[in-house]
Write an enzyme that holds these catalytic residues in place. Structure first.
Site, short mmCIF file in Angstrom:
data_model
loop_
_atom_site.label_atom_id
_atom_site.label_comp_id
_atom_site.label_asym_id
_atom_site.label_seq_id
_atom_site.Cartn_x
_atom_site.Cartn_y
_atom_site.Cartn_z
N GLY A 128 0.86 -1.21 -0.03
CA GLY A 128 -0.13 0.11 0.11
C GLY A 128 0.92 1.21 -0.13
N ARG A 129 1.34 1.53 1.16
CA ARG A 129 2.26 2.64 1.27
C ARG A 129 3.39 2.99 0.37
NH1 ARG A 129 2.92 4.86 6.38
NH2 ARG A 129 2.54 2.56 7.36
N ARG A 136 -2.07 10.90 10.60
CA ARG A 136 -0.99 10.16 11.15
C ARG A 136 -0.04 10.96 12.13
NH1 ARG A 136 2.93 8.66 8.30
NH2 ARG A 136 3.06 6.73 8.98
N TYR A 178 -0.07 8.42 15.38
CA TYR A 178 1.28 7.58 15.52
C TYR A 178 2.46 8.23 16.04
CZ TYR A 178 -1.87 4.88 12.11
OH TYR A 178 -2.60 4.31 11.77
N CYS A 237 -10.14 21.62 17.70
CA CYS A 237 -9.97 21.91 19.08
C CYS A 237 -9.53 20.63 19.85
CB CYS A 237 -11.56 22.31 19.72
SG CYS A 237 -11.92 23.64 18.70
#
Ligand code: LLP
Length: 421
Positions: A272-273, A309, A313, A343
């Site tokens: 994928g990545r 992300r 992570y 917020c």
């Protein structure tokens, strides 16, 4: 004043993209995607293989169409992803269905579409699938996803190949389950698979997992079970930080290939990545600057809902000025936290970045093509970004920016007369 080169995507400048499509917008380079695809394709040239792009990394229909036209198969994890693939012109026959919680309707959908194989993750799933196949008078093609108990040396949320993770079937349970499957007239054994985690920058966990699985394949053969394919999953990382080095698909496959010699197995993989991250950039604009005694904040129009992300992570992603600052813009180089308007204190795209910013700067978050748009949400009632595919100077709007009407379309207000008792 700083003398960076203006950022562009295949010749189209950030300024032009921002003016035409607004911000925040995900911009994809077709040529970069093609280059990543052919890096895999060439690396796998000498082996019988099938590349199943992991749709979850970025599931935009247009990008799926590009990949389908390049000859990709797909790795889907829901009935929704499978339907996307089919609508994008992808082939079920070249696609695999992963995931720990497939529901009967999803199994039915994949069976009627003619999926290449189900990556089965538990005994309960195998039995459910058998029942569904029986009720449809079909035979379900299966692969067991085994959990090789290998440390992928990655963020704990995206490590999947350890005993304590919810994924896959323990190695020691695989043989009896294969024997059970072999006895069923409604199941056909096609292969074996594993996926040990995502964003791996070292190749040794892949080798370790492969060695364990080859041992299991030999055990299965001795018990009379022969497999057509070995699916090594996805997981190859990209170098987000300047000091990181990511193995190329060529190095990755070259490392695994010797282990596969003299075995008549088709190699499947589910990247994928490593296929889509580098092709995508998030273009965002500074809303206002908030310098202070303790911290300097640049509030931009992209936020954690657009790119989760960094928040989820603690991922580090490169953020650059899209244009060199000119003397008239009065930009001053400072260390900035790049934050969104949401917020939450956790709403940041990057911290402590040395950048020359002014109150209208355009910024680019690069390598944002994977798990960017696909993990976006409407948190804080924010409309999701537009997406644009650039092909040698030509821009294609592949997703228009959401409107408030899009967001509210599925909700219903209560009638005026409703009495709150
Ligand atoms: N196959 C399976 C069964 C998977 O679960 C995944 C990713 C892949 C293939 C593709 O892995 P890749 O080649 O992209 O590493 N949202 C996280 C990543 C989650 C990965 C989930 N599974 C992130 O942004 O880092």
């Amino acid at each position: 004043m700083n003398n960076i080169e203006p950022w562009n995507c295949e010749g189209v400048s950030a300024r032009e993209l921002a003016e035409r499509f607004g911000t925040p917008t995900y911009i994809y380079s077709l040529q970069t995607l093609k280059a990543r695809w052919f890096a895999y394709k060439n690396a796998l040239n000498a082996l019988p293989h099938l590349i199943c792009y992991a749709v979850k990394a970025n599931s935009n229909l247009a990008l799926l169409t590009v990949l389908a036209k390049l000859g990709a198969g797909f790795d889907v994890v829901s009935g929704g992803e499978l339907q996307r693939v089919l609508r994008a012109g992808g082939q079920a026959q070249h696609s695999v269905f992963s995931g720990v919680g497939k529901q009967p309707w999803e199994m039915q959908l994949a069976l009627s579409a003619g999926i290449h194989s189900f990556n089965v993750e538990s005994a309960a799933e195998l039995r459910q699938l058998e029942q569904v196949a029986q009720s449809m008078r079909l035979i379900a093609p299966i692969s067991l996803r085994v959990n090789p108990d290998v440390d992928a040396q990655t963020h704990p949320y995206i490590a999947t190949g350890l005993k304590e993770n919810k994924f896959g079937i323990p190695m020691e349970d695989a043989l009896p389950l294969y024997l059970e499957a072999a006895r069923s007239p409604h199941l056909r054994i096609r292969g074996i698979d594993c996926h040990i985690g995502s964003q791996l920058l070292s190749l040794s966990p892949f080798t370790e997992a492969l060695e364990k699985i080859l041992g299991l394949i030999d055990q299965l053969a001795a018990a009379g079970i022969s497999l057509g394919h070995l699916n090594i999953g996805g997981g190859l990382g990209v170098a987000y930080r300047p000091e990181e080095i990511a193995p190329s698909p060529e190095e990755y496959i070259a490392q695994l290939q010797p282990l596969l010699q003299h075995r008549s197995l088709t190699l499947l993989c589910e990247p994928g990545r490593s296929l889509i991250a580098d092709a995508g950039t998030l273009l965002t604009r500074v809303i206002l600057l908030k310098p202070g005694q303790h911290k300097n904040f640049a509030v931009v129009d992209a936020a954690m809902n657009d790119l989760l992300r960094p928040t989820l992570y603690g991922a580090w992603m490169s953020i650059q000025e899209a244009e060199p600052s000119s003397p008239t813009t009065l930009a001053e180089s400072k260390v900035w936290d790049i934050v969104g308007p949401v917020c939450e204190t956790g709403d940041f795209l990057g911290k402590d970045r040395q950048l020359s910013l002014h109150s209208d700067s355009l910024l680019v978050v690069t390598q944002a093509g994977a798990y960017g748009m696909s993990m976006s949400s409407n948190y804080n009632t924010r409309c999701r970004s537009a997406e644009v595919l650039v092909d040698r100077g030509q821009c294609h709007l592949i997703r228009r920016r959401e409107s408030l009407d899009d967001l509210l379309a599925t909700e219903s207000a209560l009638p005026e007369s409703f009495h709150v008792a």
